[in-house]
Structure formats: C-alpha cells, structure tokens
Design a protein around this motif. Structure first.
Motif, PDB file in Angstrom:
ATOM      1  N   GLU A 119      -4.371   4.415  10.533  1.00 40.30           N
ATOM      2  CA  GLU A 119      -5.352   3.619   9.826  1.00 40.30           C
ATOM      3  C   GLU A 119      -5.348   3.990   8.339  1.00 40.30           C
ATOM      4  N   LEU A 120      -5.716   3.055   7.503  1.00 42.03           N
ATOM      5  CA  LEU A 120      -5.744   3.295   6.065  1.00 42.03           C
ATOM      6  C   LEU A 120      -6.863   4.268   5.709  1.00 42.03           C
ATOM      7  N   LYS A 121      -6.577   5.137   4.763  1.00 39.57           N
ATOM      8  CA  LYS A 121      -7.648   5.953   4.197  1.00 39.57           C
ATOM      9  C   LYS A 121      -8.582   5.040   3.405  1.00 39.57           C
ATOM     10  N   TYR A 122      -9.773   5.573   3.126  1.00 41.32           N
ATOM     11  CA  TYR A 122     -10.783   4.719   2.509  1.00 41.32           C
ATOM     12  C   TYR A 122     -10.307   4.105   1.189  1.00 41.32           C
ATOM     13  N   GLY A 123      -9.638   4.888   0.343  1.00 37.35           N
ATOM     14  CA  GLY A 123      -9.222   4.376  -0.969  1.00 37.35           C
ATOM     15  C   GLY A 123      -8.304   3.172  -0.844  1.00 37.35           C
ATOM     16  N   GLU A 124      -7.315   3.251   0.056  1.00 33.38           N
ATOM     17  CA  GLU A 124      -6.402   2.125   0.247  1.00 33.38           C
ATOM     18  C   GLU A 124      -7.120   0.957   0.905  1.00 33.38           C
ATOM     19  N   GLY A 182     -10.349   1.085   8.752  1.00 30.43           N
ATOM     20  CA  GLY A 182      -9.010   1.314   8.224  1.00 30.43           C
ATOM     21  C   GLY A 182      -7.929   0.435   8.820  1.00 30.43           C
ATOM     22  N   LEU A 183      -8.312  -0.605   9.574  1.00 33.91           N
ATOM     23  CA  LEU A 183      -7.333  -1.513  10.167  1.00 33.91           C
ATOM     24  C   LEU A 183      -7.072  -2.683   9.214  1.00 33.91           C
ATOM     25  N   PRO A 184      -5.868  -2.811   8.653  1.00 35.46           N
ATOM     26  CA  PRO A 184      -5.582  -3.885   7.693  1.00 35.46           C
ATOM     27  C   PRO A 184      -5.886  -5.270   8.235  1.00 35.46           C
ATOM     28  N   LEU A 185      -5.572  -5.500   9.514  1.00 37.23           N
ATOM     29  CA  LEU A 185      -5.822  -6.810  10.099  1.00 37.23           C
ATOM     30  C   LEU A 185      -7.293  -7.189   9.985  1.00 37.23           C
ATOM     31  N   LEU A 186      -8.173  -6.244  10.276  1.00 33.88           N
ATOM     32  CA  LEU A 186      -9.601  -6.545  10.258  1.00 33.88           C
ATOM     33  C   LEU A 186     -10.160  -6.526   8.840  1.00 33.88           C
ATOM     34  N   ILE A 187      -9.596  -5.682   7.986  1.00 34.92           N
ATOM     35  CA  ILE A 187     -10.017  -5.706   6.577  1.00 34.92           C
ATOM     36  C   ILE A 187      -9.748  -7.079   5.980  1.00 34.92           C
ATOM     37  N   LEU A 188      -8.560  -7.601   6.223  1.00 39.36           N
ATOM     38  CA  LEU A 188      -8.205  -8.923   5.693  1.00 39.36           C
ATOM     39  C   LEU A 188      -9.075 -10.009   6.317  1.00 39.36           C
ATOM     40  N   PRO A 238      -1.940   2.213  16.556  1.00 40.25           N
ATOM     41  CA  PRO A 238      -2.896   1.376  17.287  1.00 40.25           C
ATOM     42  C   PRO A 238      -2.799  -0.086  16.882  1.00 40.25           C
ATOM     43  N   GLY A 239      -3.379  -0.954  17.709  1.00 40.53           N
ATOM     44  CA  GLY A 239      -3.387  -2.376  17.420  1.00 40.53           C
ATOM     45  C   GLY A 239      -4.146  -2.686  16.138  1.00 40.53           C
ATOM     46  N   GLY A 240      -3.575  -3.588  15.334  1.00 42.51           N
ATOM     47  CA  GLY A 240      -4.229  -3.999  14.095  1.00 42.51           C
ATOM     48  C   GLY A 240      -3.920  -3.138  12.903  1.00 42.51           C
ATOM     49  N   LEU A 262       0.835  -1.190   0.000  1.00 39.99           N
ATOM     50  CA  LEU A 262       0.000   0.000   0.000  1.00 39.99           C
ATOM     51  C   LEU A 262       0.876   1.249   0.000  1.00 39.99           C
ATOM     52  N   GLU A 263       0.403   2.293  -0.691  1.00 43.48           N
ATOM     53  CA  GLU A 263       1.218   3.490  -0.871  1.00 43.48           C
ATOM     54  C   GLU A 263       1.648   4.106   0.455  1.00 43.48           C
TER      55      GLU A 263
END
Length: 838
Positions: A205-210, A241-247, A74-76, A47-48
């Motif tokens: 946390e990731l922005k919405y686009g990412e 925006g948490l990659p762990l939870l998105i995945l 933060p966690g995640g 991710l950018e």
C-alpha cells in the motif's frame, strides 16, 4: 562478446565511439547499469515506490539467470497497472522480440487466455477448436524460433496455472522453456511454490505522502478549497493506501459538495471495498448505466464490446437509441467510459474489451443479487444449492466457466430474462425440456457446448431477442427458425456446416455473426435474401462458396441476395471469384466493411481499420462500377493485386480521390508506372492521409510521382516498403524531400535499377519545385532497410557527391566517395534510429 567489445573500446579510446548498437538490446548483454537507465527513462507521473519496483522488475527480466518473476500484493494495490507499465516500457525499449500479456482471472478460461496470447503473437487459432489443439499451436509458435526472446506476462493468478495446458512450453516441474514469465498474484505461495518464480516483488500500500499526492493530482485544484483541506487528510487515510480506491474516491469527490465529503469519512469501508462500489454505483445517474454495470458483473467483470452490445440490446436497455445498431453501440461506448470514469471499470487501451477489478466483482454480483435477484454460479455451487424460491424470482443466471457438469431436466425460472452458460464442455448436455419455463427469456448465451440438435424446448423462448451459440459444435439448427422475434444471432467460431432455409424465417434479425465458422460450406438459397432487416453481417474467415445468380437449381446462396438488405451498414465478406460480382451491389452504402475479392487474400489485419478493401482483379473495367468507386473513396486500408491493364497511376483508380485512405498495398500489377501521375503544370493533391505505402512486384513502376504535387500530398506518410520493382531508379524526387519530416521507416529490397533513394538535381525533372524549406532538416526516420540494390550508389547526392542524411541532433549519415554501393560508410547514430540493414 561484451568483454571483447569492451576491450576494443578501451584500446580505441582516442576514437570517439559513442555507442555500439544492435537492432535491439538482447536480454543477455544488457548490464545492470543499462537496465536501471532503461527502466527509469521517460517516467511520467509515476509514484516513487512504483518506479523503484518497476526498475527492479525490469532488472530481473533482463537477467539471464532469472526465468520466472512474480509480483504480489493485496487487491487494489496496483499490480495490474504496474504490469501494463512494464509491458509498455519493455516494448518501447525493445528488450524482447515479442511481448504478450493475458489476464488469467479467478476462474481461468483457457481458450480466452490462449486467444489473448495468440493475438499478441499474430497467430490465428480460429480453425482449432480444442484447448489441447490450441496449446499445441501456441507451443509450436513459441518454440519455432529459438533466436527470438519472448516475454509472457500473466496477470491475476489465483491458483496454480498449468502452463502446458495453455501452450507455454515448460518442463515437468512447471519450469518455463525458451521464454521469460512475469506473473502477478495476491498470494506469494502461488508465485513461489505453484509457479516456481525465481524472484518475487511485493507491491505494498502507498505511504501517506504518496497517497496524498495521488489524491491531489486526481482531484485537482479542488483540494485547495477552503471548505475541504481539513477533510482531505482524513479521506486519504480512510483509503488505506490502495491506489484503486484513492482514484475512485477522488473522482467521485472531485465535483462533490461538503455533505458528500463528510459522507466519505463515514461510509468508506476499504477492507472489502463494498461501500465504495455501492457509493459509486448509486452515484450513477442513469438506470441504463447501472444495468450495464450489473451485466458486466455477471460475466465476472470481463466483457467485450460485442457481447455487451448483444446482451444489452437483447435486454432492451438501449431501446431509445436502437434506430440503428451503430447508434446503440456509440451510446454503449459512452456508457462504458462513464463506468471507467466512475472507477467501476478499469481503464483500457482497447475499447473492445473491458474489465472490472477483482475486488469489485463480488460486491457487484451481490448488488445484482439484490437489484435483479441475479444468481451467479461458482465452482461446486449452482442449481442444486439454489432454492426453488430463489429460482422463481431470479431474472438473470450466469455460469462463467466454473466447471458445471450437469443441468436439471427443467429449470423453473418464469421470470428469467438472461441466461449465460459459458462452459467449453463438450460433455455437458442440455435436457430437451430445459427451457420450457423460461418464456420471458430475452438473452441466451451457450458457449463451448456440443449439439447434434438443439433442445426442442427452445421453441418456448418466444421473447428471445439475443442468442449466442459461440464456439459450439452444431449439427442441426433448423429449430431456430421458430424464434421469430430474434434480432441478434451469433455462431462465432462454431463448428457448423450449414445454415438451413429455416434461418431465413428470422426476418427481424438485425445482427448475424458467422466469424470463424471455417466449416460453413452451405447457406441455403434465399436465406440471406430473406433477412431484410439485417444491419450487420460478419463472415470473416467463414463462408465463401457463393453460387451464381441465375442458376436453375441453386444449391447455395448468391451474392445477389445481399441486395435485399436495404439496412445493411456493416459487412465482412470474402468473394473468391469475381464472376460472382454484380453491377449494383449495396457495398457503396456501408459504414464499416472488410471486403475481400479474389482467391489470394487472408484475414490478417495489421492496421485494424474500420473500412478495408482487398481486390484481386484481372481487368480494370470492374473498378468503374459505382459501388466500387464509392467504396474506394471511403476505404482506409486498400490492397490491390493482379491489375493487368487500364491504369498507369495508382491514384487514378479512384475518380474522386482517396479521401480516407491511410494504408495502401499494391502488388503484382504490371500496368502501374506511377503512384501519382499529374498533368503538366497542374499541381495534384494526392494521398493526403496516407500513412503506409507498400509496393511489391510492380515490374513497370518508374516513379512515385510524375509531375507536380501540392505540399499536402503524402504529408502523413510514415512507412514506405518496396520490393522487386524493377524499373524505378529513384524512390523520391528531390522536390518531395519534405516527406522526411514525418517518415519513420524505409525498406527497399530487390530493386535492381535503384540508384538513389532521393533523386539528385542532375536527373530531377521538376527543379523549379525543389523544396528548400530549412525545416526539412528535422527527420524522424527510425528504421532503414536496404537489400539487394546492386546499382545503388548513394542515398541523396549533393553537389560535392556527399550525402547528408539526418540532422546532427537525431541521426546523421555521411556517405562519401561516390562509388558502388557504399564502400566507405561513416555513421553517427543518434537515439532515433533503431535498425539499419544493408
């Protein structure tokens, strides 16, 4: 020096010097421009925002004015993943001589942290019991060579970590000396104030686009399903925006129906991850896998493959797969991968260690509390705070290094099935009556404790199946003979001097781990011979005082007792004296082994192969034994020393051929003249899987190959090292130039008759077999080391006495004017070659 080099480069602008190369890029001379380029090369699916942080962190790492770098968030949010990516990139680019990484965790286990650092440094700490002693060894290792650049990555700090206690050299104000530190924590103050980081980088946390792109990449084409597009945006927004939870959500919904998608909109509460863990947990189809997850939770989400096997087998979770331990382990690995696929465990490069994300641990323990009435101790919270009703109902109790200093006289837990007490506290005493009310206990782990004798109440544990007494001080273990149902027993790295005859009464025992028991000098006669159901026996870096088979009054066990173990499939063993060997040992039937015969070997294990054999033999006669031949046929990592007679070719050691061999190390064996000796006009196929070949002190070695080989021979060879082989004049015959298709490293030292690396046509015996395949112009050599080769005149001489070494696209050496040892050397170096030593 960079200024001098720059000045010379400017003065010689008309000469096309492309680059100035070092063996690696030392941290002190890498410019900011170079660091940016280094940090963004070959990024795949990153991710950018993370790419930018990675770039900034690597720039800080190579800055001579920065010593401690912190990553917080933060966690995640993906801190651990970021650190792993940085570690991989730093190692790929060789920015440091050594890169080590350890997970600190909420309740730091200093011995484990020290072990992770030591393993990465190749340092053995098995003989050092105390935390302070291990710290001294680590400090000596890290300060031993001031020319080496070391990067130490410590992930997941919750509070200040005393670096001196770990063994990381630092000043009185906790400033690190001689190393670079890269740290991560949820808390900026831990990094900035407690650990004194010079720079901190925030991972947000990731922005919405990412976040949307990450979700789409994980879920695949399903995102375009006409039913779901309207739901995708809302699900992604719910992930915060948490990659762990998105995945985690994407993996779960990848095959979900419309109802599951709608449910995800309502039930994902990402403030504490509770809902997502519960949803993923209840989505697990098999009760066995759910139980495995709870076992992982009770050890704070960090567990090894070995411990998970011992615990789960003791609990009977793999009863239907338990025909052999190997079958159960295979199923266990599949289940652990299932937990990774469900995002309940983090992905891991090493399938021997597994970890749960910290934001999941508390939720997982709460599930264990509900499902199993499990109790997990915390700092300043344990037996005294639990009610009598809670203790009576509970089926599992865990104290994972939380600092408990006192135990009750008797623990009234009639339904307890698993007790894990890992404290590394020599002053913690277990009262004699402690186990009296635990008749249903199946799994007991007591780690890091001191026993003059085990508590007498341990004999009440009539249902105990798995017992771990790891890293303990043990003087008397005779009472264990009363645990007749015991199947798994571990003394891993414990201070124990004797296994008494009572251990032989554990006839149901299937697994015995004595690794690292360096003080174990006596195993009473008939102990091993009585363990007729043993499947796995680990004696690495442990007992090796074998007695003779026919002693009238034996004082120690003999190798002959192993013949009684008809089910044995895994064996780690050292037999220093070949006089203790027998004709009919069961080693040829093993599936996994590390066998050392002879008194010169250590337990260093560079290649981590499942079947390793190290032999020091004076005579070849022993090699003809059936079990030896069978072992040679299956061995993947073979070391041979001291063979004086009988064979002129290494390949002839195994009559049926080395079908599995990947690594071969031969030393101090004057009988060998060749690696392969094929008959006239017969094309021999040899070493088809061999990846590394190391030859040392072979005084009569003349050639790698005498005769003809098929193209499959040596077709996977990547590394060749040769030292002090006095008769050899050419490393490779001309017809073996195909080998350069895959060869990555050559190191030749002290071969005083060596004339050329590749023989030329004038001396080549098998001219008709010369490989003229044009594909052989594509080379992969990355490291070439040549030392003390007094007769060497060229690498590979062709008709005009020049040498074309590499193709133009990768690495091109042109060595002209055939005179003594490269007096004129014109070098064009491409990206592949990392090191050239003359």
């Amino acid at each position: 020096m960079t200024q001098v080099i720059q000045g010379l480069s400017e003065k010689s602008a008309n000469i096309n010097f492309q680059k100035v190369y070092y063996e690696k890029n030392p941290t002190g001379i890498v410019s900011a421009t170079t660091s940016v380029a280094t940090s963004i090369d070959n990024i795949e699916d990153v991710l950018e925002s993370r790419a930018k942080i990675t770039e900034d962190v690597i720039r800080a790492i190579i800055d001579d004015n920065v010593f401690v770098i912190g990553v917080c968030g933060p966690g995640g949010v993906g801190k651990s993943k970021l650190l792993k990516d940085i570690k991989r990139r730093v190692k790929e680019k060789k920015l440091f001589d050594e890169v080590v990484m350890a997970d600190v965790a909420r309740n730091p286990d200093l011995k484990r942290i020290q072990g992770e650092i030591a393993d990465a440094l190749g340092l053995k700490l098995m003989n050092v019991e105390t935390v302070s002693g291990r710290a001294d060894r680590l400090r000596e290792r890290l300060e031993g060579d001031p020319t080496k650049n070391v990067l130490i990555i410590l992930d997941n700090l919750w509070e200040k970590l005393e670096l001196e206690k770990v063994g990381i050299p630092c000043t009185d104000d906790n400033k690190v000396k001689g190393c670079k530190l890269l740290l991560s924590s949820r808390y900026r103050d831990v990094l900035r104030t407690d650990m004194g980081s010079n720079q901190q980088f925030l991972v947000e946390e990731l922005k919405y686009g990412e976040a949307r792109r990450l979700f789409e990449r994980t879920i695949g084409e399903r995102v375009n399903d006409l039913e779901f597009p309207g739901l995708v945006d809302r699900v992604v927004e719910n992930c915060g925006g948490l990659p762990l939870l998105i995945l985690s959500v994407a993996k779960r919904l990848k095959h979900g129906d419309l109802a599951e998608w709608r449910n995800a909109l309502i039930n994902i509460d990402l403030s504490d991850a509770k809902s997502i863990v519960e949803l993923n947990y209840h989505d697990l189809k098999d009760e066995r896998i759910r139980s495995l997850f709870l076992v992982c939770a009770l050890v704070s989400g960090r567990i090894s493959l070995r411990d998970s096997l011992v615990y789960c087998m003791g609990l009977g979770l793999y009863k239907k797969f338990s025909q052999t331990i190997e079958n159960a382990r295979d199923r266990l690995i599949m289940d652990l991968r299932c937990l990774q696929d469900s995002s309940l465990l983090l992905d891991s490069d090493d399938m021997k260690r597994f970890r749960m994300h910290d934001i999941f641990v508390d939720v997982a323990i709460s599930i264990a509390f509900v499902e199993w009435h499990a109790l997990a101790g915390k700092k300043d919270y344990g037996f005294k705070e639990w009610s009598k009703d809670e203790l009576e109902k509970c089926t599992a109790i865990s104290f994972p290094c939380v600092g408990i200093d006192e135990l009750p006289e008797k623990l009234d837990c009639p339904n307890l099935r698993m007790l894990l007490l890992d404290e590394y506290n020599p002053f913690l005493k277990i009262p004699e009556s402690f186990f009296e009310s635990m008749g249903k206990l199946h799994v007991l782990d007591l780690t890091g404790l001191y026993f003059t004798s085990l508590p007498s109440s341990i004999e009440f544990l009539v249902n105990l199946k798995s017992l771990c007494l790891d890293q303990c001080h043990l003087e008397d273990v005779t009472i264990l003979g009363k645990l007749k149902g015991l199947q798994f027993l571990s003394f891993f790295r414990s201070c124990i001097t004797r296994l008494p005859k009572q251990i032989g009464e554990l006839t149901d025992l299937r697994f015995l781990d004595l690794r690292g028991c360096t003080r174990l000098k006596v195993i009473d006669p008939d102990v091993l011979g009585s363990l007729v159901n043993l499947e796995e026996l680990y004696m690495e870096d442990s007992f090796d005082q074998w007695g003779a088979e026919n002693e009238a009054l034996p004082s120690n066990t003999s190798v002959a007792e192993l013949k009684n173990m008809k089910k044995l499939s895994t064996l780690y063993i050292a037999i220093p004296h070949s006089t203790n060997l027998l004709r009919d040992l069961p080693f040829g039937k093993l599936n996994n082994y590390k066998i050392q015969i002879g008194d010169i070997w250590d337990w260093s294990d560079e290649y981590k192969e499942s079947r390793t054999l190290k032999l020091k033999l004076d005579s070849h006669n022993f090699l003809l034994e059936e079990w030896v031949q069978r072992s040679l046929q299956l061995t993947r990592d073979l070391h041979v020393d001291g063979l004086q007679d009988g064979y002129d070719s290494i390949h002839d050691l195994c009559i049926e051929g080395f079908e599995e061999l990947k690594h071969l190390h031969v030393q101090n064996s004057p009988s060998f003249h060749y690696i392969v000796h094929s008959m006239d006009d017969v094309h021999c196929t040899a070493f088809t899987r061999l990846e590394s070949l190391i030859l040392e002190n072979l005084n009569n070695l003349e050639k790698i190959c005498h005769g003809c080989l098929t193209p499959k021979s040596f077709s996977k060879l990547k590394i060749v090292k040769m030292d002090n082989c006095g008769e050899i004049k050419h490393l490779f015959p001309l017809f073996m130039t195909r080998i350069f298709l895959q060869l990555e490293e050559i190191e030749i030292s002290n071969c005083h008759l060596m004339q050329q690396i590749v023989a030329d046509a004038e001396v080549e015996e098998d001219r008709d077999e010369i490989d003229n395949d044009p594909k052989v112009q594509s080379y992969n050599l990355r490291r070439l080391t040549l030392r003390n080769l007094s007769e060497t005149t060229s690498f590979y001489k062709i008709v005009d006495h020049s040498v074309i070494f590499f193709n133009e696209q990768q690495v091109n050496f042109i060595i002209s004017k055939r005179v003594m040892f490269f007096p004129i050397l014109i070098i064009q170096v491409g990206e592949n070659l990392l090191r050239l030593v003359f």
